[in-house]
Design an enzyme around this catalytic site. Structure first.
Site, PDB file in Angstrom:
ATOM      1  N   THR A   1      46.807 -45.016  46.515  1.00 26.46           N
ATOM      2  CA  THR A   1      47.098 -43.496  47.157  1.00 26.46           C
ATOM      3  C   THR A   1      46.282 -43.045  48.541  1.00 26.46           C
ATOM      4  O   THR A   1      46.952 -42.477  49.284  1.00 26.46           O
ATOM      5  CB  THR A   1      46.571 -42.403  46.022  1.00 26.46           C
TER       6      THR A   1
ATOM      7  N   ARG B   1      50.767 -41.877  55.957  1.00 26.03           N
ATOM      8  CA  ARG B   1      51.487 -40.750  56.485  1.00 26.03           C
ATOM      9  C   ARG B   1      50.919 -39.896  57.480  1.00 26.03           C
ATOM     10  O   ARG B   1      51.401 -39.258  58.374  1.00 26.03           O
ATOM     11  CB  ARG B   1      51.794 -39.819  55.220  1.00 26.03           C
TER      12      ARG B   1
ATOM     13  N   SER C   1      49.466 -50.375  41.919  1.00 30.46           N
ATOM     14  CA  SER C   1      50.062 -49.205  41.877  1.00 30.46           C
ATOM     15  C   SER C   1      50.807 -48.986  40.228  1.00 30.46           C
ATOM     16  O   SER C   1      51.838 -48.884  40.360  1.00 30.46           O
ATOM     17  CB  SER C   1      51.088 -49.219  42.800  1.00 30.46           C
TER      18      SER C   1
ATOM     19  N   ASN D   1      48.277 -47.196  34.574  1.00 32.36           N
ATOM     20  CA  ASN D   1      47.341 -47.473  33.701  1.00 32.36           C
ATOM     21  C   ASN D   1      47.494 -46.784  32.290  1.00 32.36           C
ATOM     22  O   ASN D   1      47.482 -47.196  31.075  1.00 32.36           O
ATOM     23  CB  ASN D   1      46.069 -47.215  34.164  1.00 32.36           C
ATOM     24  N   CYS D   2      47.661 -45.492  32.471  1.00 34.65           N
ATOM     25  CA  CYS D   2      47.679 -44.424  31.393  1.00 34.65           C
ATOM     26  C   CYS D   2      49.029 -44.654  30.575  1.00 34.65           C
ATOM     27  O   CYS D   2      49.040 -44.470  29.479  1.00 34.65           O
ATOM     28  CB  CYS D   2      47.815 -43.177  32.157  1.00 34.65           C
TER      29      CYS D   2
ATOM     30  N   GLY E   1      37.498 -42.767  42.951  1.00 36.65           N
ATOM     31  CA  GLY E   1      37.902 -43.125  41.698  1.00 36.65           C
ATOM     32  C   GLY E   1      36.851 -43.446  40.625  1.00 36.65           C
ATOM     33  O   GLY E   1      35.553 -42.844  40.763  1.00 36.65           O
TER      34      GLY E   1
ATOM     35  N   LYS F   1      50.264 -11.235  24.073  1.00 39.01           N
ATOM     36  CA  LYS F   1      48.947 -11.581  24.316  1.00 39.01           C
ATOM     37  C   LYS F   1      48.993 -13.182  23.897  1.00 39.01           C
ATOM     38  O   LYS F   1      48.832 -13.831  23.030  1.00 39.01           O
ATOM     39  CB  LYS F   1      47.860 -10.716  23.217  1.00 39.01           C
TER      40      LYS F   1
HETATM   41  C1  LIG Z   1      50.773  -5.454  15.454  1.00 45.84           C
HETATM   42  C2  LIG Z   1      50.126  -4.741  16.650  1.00 45.84           C
HETATM   43  C3  LIG Z   1      49.891  -3.235  16.209  1.00 45.84           C
HETATM   44  C4  LIG Z   1      48.671  -5.404  16.564  1.00 45.84           C
HETATM   45  O1  LIG Z   1      47.761  -4.668  17.586  1.00 45.84           O
HETATM   46  P1  LIG Z   1      46.481  -5.540  17.718  1.00 45.84           P
HETATM   47  O2  LIG Z   1      45.580  -5.508  16.449  1.00 45.84           O
HETATM   48  O3  LIG Z   1      45.844  -4.983  19.029  1.00 45.84           O
HETATM   49  O4  LIG Z   1      46.573  -6.927  18.184  1.00 45.84           O
HETATM   50  P2  LIG Z   1      46.649  -8.626  17.460  1.00 45.84           P
HETATM   51  O5  LIG Z   1      46.929  -8.320  16.130  1.00 45.84           O
HETATM   52  O6  LIG Z   1      47.411  -9.320  18.157  1.00 45.84           O
HETATM   53  O7  LIG Z   1      45.063  -8.800  17.558  1.00 45.84           O
HETATM   54  C5  LIG Z   1      44.312  -8.603  18.871  1.00 45.84           C
HETATM   55  C6  LIG Z   1      42.907  -8.305  18.591  1.00 45.84           C
HETATM   56  O8  LIG Z   1      42.521  -9.243  17.723  1.00 45.84           O
HETATM   57  C7  LIG Z   1      41.467  -9.997  18.545  1.00 45.84           C
HETATM   58  N1  LIG Z   1      41.376 -11.209  18.150  1.00 45.84           N
HETATM   59  C8  LIG Z   1      42.318 -12.225  18.087  1.00 45.84           C
HETATM   60  N2  LIG Z   1      42.016 -13.346  17.447  1.00 45.84           N
HETATM   61  C9  LIG Z   1      40.950 -13.089  16.910  1.00 45.84           C
HETATM   62  C10 LIG Z   1      39.949 -14.071  16.398  1.00 45.84           C
HETATM   63  N3  LIG Z   1      40.533 -15.282  15.955  1.00 45.84           N
HETATM   64  N4  LIG Z   1      38.681 -13.638  15.850  1.00 45.84           N
HETATM   65  C11 LIG Z   1      38.364 -12.219  16.139  1.00 45.84           C
HETATM   66  N5  LIG Z   1      39.056 -11.608  17.027  1.00 45.84           N
HETATM   67  C12 LIG Z   1      40.294 -11.926  17.389  1.00 45.84           C
HETATM   68  C13 LIG Z   1      41.334  -9.512  19.838  1.00 45.84           C
HETATM   69  O9  LIG Z   1      40.301  -9.674  20.571  1.00 45.84           O
HETATM   70  C14 LIG Z   1      42.045  -8.161  19.660  1.00 45.84           C
HETATM   71  O10 LIG Z   1      41.244  -7.297  19.541  1.00 45.84           O
HETATM   72  P3  LIG Z   1      40.582  -6.326  20.469  1.00 45.84           P
HETATM   73  O11 LIG Z   1      41.839  -5.628  21.254  1.00 45.84           O
HETATM   74  O12 LIG Z   1      39.839  -5.265  19.819  1.00 45.84           O
HETATM   75  O13 LIG Z   1      39.920  -7.112  21.684  1.00 45.84           O
HETATM   76  C15 LIG Z   1      50.679  -4.720  18.082  1.00 45.84           C
HETATM   77  O14 LIG Z   1      50.466  -5.705  18.792  1.00 45.84           O
HETATM   78  C16 LIG Z   1      52.127  -4.388  17.853  1.00 45.84           C
HETATM   79  O15 LIG Z   1      52.685  -3.268  17.685  1.00 45.84           O
HETATM   80  N6  LIG Z   1      52.903  -5.611  18.481  1.00 45.84           N
HETATM   81  C17 LIG Z   1      54.489  -5.452  18.506  1.00 45.84           C
HETATM   82  C18 LIG Z   1      55.064  -4.618  19.263  1.00 45.84           C
HETATM   83  C19 LIG Z   1      55.170  -5.656  20.673  1.00 45.84           C
HETATM   84  O16 LIG Z   1      54.328  -6.077  20.968  1.00 45.84           O
HETATM   85  N7  LIG Z   1      56.656  -5.826  20.985  1.00 45.84           N
HETATM   86  C20 LIG Z   1      56.751  -6.326  22.457  1.00 45.84           C
HETATM   87  C21 LIG Z   1      56.757  -7.959  22.302  1.00 45.84           C
HETATM   88  S1  LIG Z   1      57.911  -8.840  21.246  1.00 45.84           S
HETATM   89  C1  LIG Z   2      52.593 -44.959  43.687  1.00 49.66           C
HETATM   90  C2  LIG Z   2      51.584 -44.154  44.788  1.00 49.66           C
HETATM   91  C3  LIG Z   2      51.048 -45.300  45.636  1.00 49.66           C
HETATM   92  C4  LIG Z   2      52.080 -43.263  45.540  1.00 49.66           C
HETATM   93  O1  LIG Z   2      51.329 -42.494  46.506  1.00 49.66           O
HETATM   94  P1  LIG Z   2      51.831 -41.111  46.967  1.00 49.66           P
HETATM   95  O2  LIG Z   2      52.695 -41.495  48.078  1.00 49.66           O
HETATM   96  O3  LIG Z   2      50.343 -40.452  47.712  1.00 49.66           O
HETATM   97  O4  LIG Z   2      51.897 -40.257  45.874  1.00 49.66           O
HETATM   98  P2  LIG Z   2      53.553 -39.577  45.376  1.00 49.66           P
HETATM   99  O5  LIG Z   2      54.695 -40.529  45.357  1.00 49.66           O
HETATM  100  O6  LIG Z   2      53.082 -38.953  44.243  1.00 49.66           O
HETATM  101  O7  LIG Z   2      53.732 -38.305  46.622  1.00 49.66           O
HETATM  102  C5  LIG Z   2      52.819 -37.655  46.909  1.00 49.66           C
HETATM  103  C6  LIG Z   2      53.105 -37.134  48.139  1.00 49.66           C
HETATM  104  O8  LIG Z   2      54.604 -36.532  48.494  1.00 49.66           O
HETATM  105  C7  LIG Z   2      54.386 -35.180  48.948  1.00 49.66           C
HETATM  106  N1  LIG Z   2      55.681 -34.593  48.189  1.00 49.66           N
HETATM  107  C8  LIG Z   2      55.691 -34.413  46.677  1.00 49.66           C
HETATM  108  N2  LIG Z   2      56.783 -33.934  46.545  1.00 49.66           N
HETATM  109  C9  LIG Z   2      57.391 -33.536  47.759  1.00 49.66           C
HETATM  110  C10 LIG Z   2      58.732 -32.737  48.212  1.00 49.66           C
HETATM  111  N3  LIG Z   2      59.340 -32.519  47.138  1.00 49.66           N
HETATM  112  N4  LIG Z   2      58.855 -32.590  49.396  1.00 49.66           N
HETATM  113  C11 LIG Z   2      57.820 -33.093  50.356  1.00 49.66           C
HETATM  114  N5  LIG Z   2      56.660 -33.892  50.107  1.00 49.66           N
HETATM  115  C12 LIG Z   2      56.615 -34.052  48.796  1.00 49.66           C
HETATM  116  C13 LIG Z   2      53.264 -34.871  48.656  1.00 49.66           C
HETATM  117  O9  LIG Z   2      52.841 -33.537  49.387  1.00 49.66           O
HETATM  118  C14 LIG Z   2      52.126 -36.021  48.798  1.00 49.66           C
HETATM  119  O10 LIG Z   2      52.067 -36.227  50.240  1.00 49.66           O
HETATM  120  P3  LIG Z   2      50.590 -36.032  50.941  1.00 49.66           P
HETATM  121  O11 LIG Z   2      49.698 -36.804  50.353  1.00 49.66           O
HETATM  122  O12 LIG Z   2      50.944 -36.681  52.205  1.00 49.66           O
HETATM  123  O13 LIG Z   2      50.459 -34.714  50.919  1.00 49.66           O
HETATM  124  C15 LIG Z   2      50.159 -43.908  44.220  1.00 49.66           C
HETATM  125  O14 LIG Z   2      50.409 -42.613  43.718  1.00 49.66           O
HETATM  126  C16 LIG Z   2      49.914 -44.888  43.105  1.00 49.66           C
HETATM  127  O15 LIG Z   2      49.637 -46.110  43.036  1.00 49.66           O
HETATM  128  N6  LIG Z   2      49.993 -44.432  41.761  1.00 49.66           N
HETATM  129  C17 LIG Z   2      50.072 -45.079  40.471  1.00 49.66           C
HETATM  130  C18 LIG Z   2      48.625 -45.454  40.007  1.00 49.66           C
HETATM  131  C19 LIG Z   2      47.782 -44.480  39.219  1.00 49.66           C
HETATM  132  O16 LIG Z   2      47.639 -43.377  39.881  1.00 49.66           O
HETATM  133  N7  LIG Z   2      47.551 -44.789  38.088  1.00 49.66           N
HETATM  134  C20 LIG Z   2      46.776 -43.681  37.236  1.00 49.66           C
HETATM  135  C21 LIG Z   2      47.644 -42.969  36.721  1.00 49.66           C
HETATM  136  S1  LIG Z   2      48.752 -43.536  35.670  1.00 49.66           S
END
Ligand SMILES: CC(C)(COP(=O)(O)OP(=O)(O)OC[C@H]1O[C@@H](n2cnc3c(N)ncnc32)[C@H](O)[C@@H]1OP(=O)(O)O)[C@@H](O)C(=O)NCCC(=O)NCCS
Ligand SMILES: CC(C)(COP(=O)(O)OP(=O)(O)OC[C@H]1O[C@@H](n2cnc3c(N)ncnc32)[C@H](O)[C@@H]1OP(=O)(O)O)[C@@H](O)C(=O)NCCC(=O)NCCS
Ligand SMILES: Cc1cc2nc3c(=O)[nH]c(=O)nc-3n(C[C@H](O)[C@H](O)[C@H](O)COP(=O)(O)OP(=O)(O)OC[C@H]3O[C@@H](n4cnc5c(N)ncnc54)[C@H](O)[C@@H]3O)c2cc1C
Ligand SMILES: Cc1cc2nc3c(=O)[nH]c(=O)nc-3n(C[C@H](O)[C@H](O)[C@H](O)COP(=O)(O)OP(=O)(O)OC[C@H]3O[C@@H](n4cnc5c(N)ncnc54)[C@H](O)[C@@H]3O)c2cc1C
Lengths: 572, 572
Positions: B17, B24, B41, B44-45, B289, B452
């Site tokens: 890289t 470039r 190049s 690894n992952c 690296g 939320k």
């Molecule tokens: C059902 C309804 C009345 C619930 O309201 P609510 O109790 O405020 O919301 P939730 O059940 O999501 O819970 C959120 C609350 O729980 C808390 N909470 C969430 N996960 C928690 C957890 N694991 N432990 C402790 N607290 C938690 C949050 O902090 C939040 O409390 P706070 O506002 O006092 O900080 C309301 O969300 C509703 O009418 N929704 C349906 C309508 C709608 O949104 N439609 C559009 C989207 S489809």
């Molecule tokens: C293959 C390798 C040599 C390519 O290097 P590279 O050319 O720098 O990387 P990419 O092909 O991802 O391209 C990135 C570049 O293209 C540019 N780019 C990406 N998409 C673009 C687009 N659509 N238009 C214009 N530029 C673009 C980016 O800006 C970047 O250029 P810059 O660094 O000059 O800003 C290098 O990434 C490599 O050896 N990778 C394999 C090893 C590795 O990473 N292993 C661990 C993970 S499994």
């Protein structure tokens, strides 16, 4: 403290959430929810999927019942109670019971308006006809579902290509209909720009749905046959579409009639104006949700953004402020609503389409000029490491200022789209600059991403643009070469295809010169240095690398076609 | 400018890289990659997945060949060339060709060390035996893959439960083996804390893999039978595990021998010390690296974090700094590497496990005290709206300071985990406070999230903790009630189960009082107000709501059991 009384109008996203949070903050406040419908707390957003049978159980949509809200939250939920008017002086509301039509007056210390919005039904001839529906709440859903179950329509038309319209198109398809979408604009999904929407258009059509753009409805006619109900939709173009079921989804308006009559300040579109504490122009009245005007987060203008996330967040802040106002919570815990970015996402057939912040159309509307006031980066990346199965291309577009301020982003793809929009939305909310995206240390393992995540890539590309390391032509630049040449002050544009020969056999841009990436150093003398050289490849990465070779070899006019073949082919 | 020459040692993530970006930035620099192995190049992952046949094509792992790097980037890639030593005074390296063992000297203007790391193979009896492998590069992979193809082992043992070990366990299972994992610590996946790892342990076992914790290898013995090779692994506990194939994955060490001999500054673990420009103690030598020491982003300590994302980012910055040093780029474009958070993710059977920043073990090791120096939020949320099909629980843990600084987060679940860790990692990188997470405007539609988002919920909960609105007991608090009572200065602990009766029939915490959520207001007199009341339910939300009822009704000692039943059952 005297026992305080809070009346909330509207019992769904904003209303029910305000009530629940307020109760958690205090046991003693009397909380009344007035809901004109029969249901509270339901999942509006799930309704299209219930119609398409993706969500099987109607019950799953009802998150809380009035009984449970009473038992669990000690909230007096009055369904079938419509608020008719607000008397601000007396601090009362007049309420009408649906059960018997009777009316009564209820007093409040604080009032919360969370009345939401309503689908627009414009005065088009025949729009009230049978088989024509809007979808907004549970009764609407029941009507549509029953109609489908009974009439088994085979043809459907959706008027309007917003996210609800498209979700309905998909779900009507699921329900067995052949579907047409009719949209007045030249694109669906208004939050994204035209060229990004083109990717969606292609996919909609690939899914066998008819997509009619740039055409509006002139009239609806009932042309029912003995075999069943049918509507003929005549379009402005003269084209006619016949459908057994029609869904109208052409926009919504805020339910602010009550507020208007009560003399609260509204904006031109009828949105209730609130301060950052979500208080209206009356200091005892708060408002949240679809019905309010919000500060647009990016440029701090005023707008309306009817989405559930913002409604829920506003509701929680509103509850806190009411409690603070009553002296229950310390004033320092008052909360401010800082505005709405409009982060949104929708599943549209095979694609996920997402956006946050401002799009290019909006910037242009605001009078901003490309390459002066804002820059565009459009890139194509893989959802996760290409060598791990299941990766799919995603196209990302980002807009940013010469100072690096991020205006907004849009993403379209099959997988990993919601993740990237959330990361960018977070970056925007926290004030990151475009080039900061390259620093984000995102989680990488092959099933999830690449060592350089697509969002990092946006950051690299943005930095390159800002430092003059790369320049892109607009997405439609290849079709407008003469225009481009004039703008750049060059005699002509050369499109340089740097793909391999086998790729070029499958697709080649018209009138392009072909030199594969690996041969550019040896063959660059074949190119006319006076021209603007626009490099082109499948993704944009080779084009970029070649552009750098040319720029570093003294070519003065070099630009890259963004995001490559796939994008180019869809965008036209 | 004279023609400058840059020699890069190591041709994979960091090295390739750096080379690509440097090219470039400039056409004229002479760039040489010295790679002792036969491949550059490569991914690894992806190696574990190729062994498990999830990645089918070996070629997919090879991202660039030396030929392509020459043609496309004009980089002189010398595979099979090992750098033996660095002469800093002469600015040369001594290189040995694998082909014929010959040696030569190459000069440089700048040198980049990206030599990576090597798996540790401790001096345990029998560790060099047949059928015992480490996995780090393509030849390792070929050996393992060939061994599996030829010998078709039916039993496998993986020593070490880090992410590579677990990926290998999963892929050996894919390849048809019955697998045992042996880990010396009491948990796998060191980046997450014990109670979060317990969720993973449960899932590993559910997948039919034997998981042996808190036990180390004492010796390996070859007990091959006529039918095939077999190793007996004797553990410290006396237990023995027999396996036809053994993968060692017990840690890595930086390849910094060259740097050490050249007198570059190293840290205690052998990591090359670099400044923020990634320059070593020699001003002509950069390093990137796995081989370098980095600034840990959260508390700015020094550490080593061998991950591909950081390596790639460092490489790009390093290239920019070399160019700036040569006067090719303006000095103002020099880049700084601001440190590594250690954002990581791994697929472990059905689960995704992810982390960013510091975990609680580390905070404790640093002498920080729970509820004084840091707070813990553990919550259970759904990956997307519960009413839309396919949603699955995810458990999130976040650590933050009394001032709201986010120390780190960990997430375990089936779906949507990588998205949430990326959002939190972004928030951390951009300096967000814990409560800021509630403001994030994340994309919501039912297939993707909830109105939320789980990350917003973490923000709400963090705010509640910081404002004293809620208090949680530690995850093991129910097992240590006496301890808890003493700490809280109360006579005893009452566990209050607020689930419904049908839920309690399926599971109940030992010695708990049962009052369903909806009955708490009427029956709270049944509770002893002197005790600490710990509320308990399936998820934690009802418990929280009940805690608020009790607190607002004058109960002085109330706390919530975090994340509810599922978590409780796994954590023990
Ligand atoms: C059902 C309804 C009345 C619930 O309201 P609510 O109790 O405020 O919301 P939730 O059940 O999501 O819970 C959120 C609350 O729980 C808390 N909470 C969430 N996960 C928690 C957890 N694991 N432990 C402790 N607290 C938690 C949050 O902090 C939040 O409390 P706070 O506002 O006092 O900080 C309301 O969300 C509703 O009418 N929704 C349906 C309508 C709608 O949104 N439609 C559009 C989207 S489809
Ligand atoms: C293959 C390798 C040599 C390519 O290097 P590279 O050319 O720098 O990387 P990419 O092909 O991802 O391209 C990135 C570049 O293209 C540019 N780019 C990406 N998409 C673009 C687009 N659509 N238009 C214009 N530029 C673009 C980016 O800006 C970047 O250029 P810059 O660094 O000059 O800003 C290098 O990434 C490599 O050896 N990778 C394999 C090893 C590795 O990473 N292993 C661990 C993970 S499994
Ligand atoms: C089909 C559909 C899909 C959607 N999908 C998404 C999505 O995927 N993502 C997203 O973010 N948003 C989505 N939304 C939008 C989201 O549901 C709304 O933004 C959110 O519900 C607004 O909350 P609210 O409290 O302002 O209004 P609502 O939730 O609409 O609640 C308003 C309530 O007020 C009641 N009311 C109105 N006037 C009175 C009165 N005078 N007296 C008594 N009661 C009254 C109404 O009956 C209604 O129940 C969707 C909406 C729909 C309809
Ligand atoms: C199986 C496996 C899975 C992984 N999975 C992930 C993951 O999912 N996510 C993640 O973020 N990271 C993962 N990693 C880690 C990631 O691959 C490394 O962090 C990254 O490759 C480090 O880059 P580097 O340039 O420092 O070293 P490397 O990429 O290892 O390259 C170093 C190169 O230097 C060469 N070299 C060493 N000494 C000399 C010498 N004297 N002369 C010439 N050449 C020399 C070596 O032969 C080697 O090719 C994984 C690693 C492995 C092995």
């Amino acid at each position: 403290m005297d026992k305080k009384k809070v009346v909330i109008i509207g019992g769904v996203a904003g209303g029910a959430t305000t009530a629940a949070r307020l109760r958690r903050l205090n046991e003693n406040i009397e909380i009344i929810i007035m809901e004109k419908g029969d249901y509270i707390s339901y999942a509006n957003c799930g309704l299209p999927y219930y119609i398409g049978d993706v969500i099987k159980e109607r019950e799953a949509l009802l998150l809380q019942t009035p009984q449970a809200m009473k038992q669990r939250f000690n909230i007096d939920v009055r369904t079938g109670n419509e608020v008719l008017s607000i008397d601000r002086k007396e601090k009362t509301v007049k309420v009408k019971r649906a059960s018997d039509g009777s009316e009564y007056v209820e007093s409040y210390d604080n009032l919360v308006i969370s009345t939401g919005s309503t689908p627009i039904v414009p005065p088009i001839e025949g729009i009230k006809g049978e088989g024509i529906f809007t979808l907004w709440n549970i009764p609407d859903t029941d009507k549509i579902k029953n109609y489908i179950t009974e009439k088994k329509p085979k043809t459907a038309a959706v008027i309007g290509g917003g996210f609800i319209g498209l979700e309905m198109a998909e779900n009507l398809k699921e329900a067995g209909c052949s579907v047409s979408i009719i949209e007045m604009q030249d694109q669906v999904m208004a939050p994204v720009d035209y060229e990004m929407a083109q990717l969606v258009h292609e996919n909609i059509r690939m899914n066998g749905v008819e997509l009619i753009l740039s055409d509006g409805v002139q009239k609806f006619e009932n042309i029912s046959e003995p075999t069943g109900n049918k509507t003929r939709i005549t379009l402005s173009s003269g084209k006619a579409v016949d459908a057994e079921i029609v869904i109208l989804s052409i926009g919504i308006k805020p339910n602010s009639g009550l507020a208007k009559e009560a003399g609260l300040e509204l904006n031109q579109r009828g949105g209730i104006i609130v301060d950052e504490y979500l208080k209206t122009s009356d200091e005892n009245i708060y408002a949240v949700g679809d019905v309010i005007e919000v500060t647009e987060f990016i440029e701090k203008g005023k707008t309306m953004i009817p989405l559930a996330g913002p409604a829920n967040k506003q509701a929680r802040i509103c509850a806190g402020n009411i409690a603070a106002g009553f002296g229950i919570l310390d004033k320092s815990t008052e909360g401010i609503y800082e505005g709405t970015q409009g982060t949104s996402v929708a599943k549209v057939f095979d694609f996920t389409v997402a956006a946050t912040g401002l799009n290019e159309k909006t910037l242009i509307r605001m009078g901003r000029k490309a390459n002066e006031d804002y820059f565009v980066a459009i890139i194509n990346q893989k959802s996760h490491a290409g060598y791990y199965p299941g990766s799919a291309p995603i196209t990302l577009k980002m807009l940013f200022s010469p100072e690096g301020k991020i205006f907004g982003a849009q993403i379209v793809g099959v997988d990993g789209v919601d993740k990237r929009i959330d990361v960018i939305a977070t970056a925007i909310r926290l004030g990151a600059k475009a080039a900061d995206l390259q620093k984000l240390e995102l989680a990488y393992a092959p099933p999830y991403s690449s060592a350089k995540d697509p969002v990092n890539m946006l950051g690299f590309v943005a930095e390159n643009i800002l430092k003059g390391v790369v320049r892109f032509v607009p997405w439609d630049g290849l079709e407008k070469r003469d225009e481009l040449a004039i703008k750049m002050g060059v005699p002509a544009v050369t499109v340089l295809d740097v793909t391999e020969s086998f790729e070029r056999m499958a697709f080649a841009v018209e009138d392009s010169v072909h030199i594969p990436f690996g041969q550019v150093r040896d063959r660059m003398q074949e190119l006319d240095r006076e021209n603007l050289i626009v490099t082109f490849c499948a993704i944009g990465v080779r084009s970029y690398n070649v552009a750098r070779i040319l720029m570093n070899s003294g070519f003065k006019h070099v630009a890259v076609y963004p995001a490559g073949t796939g994008f180019y082919k869809s965008a036209f």
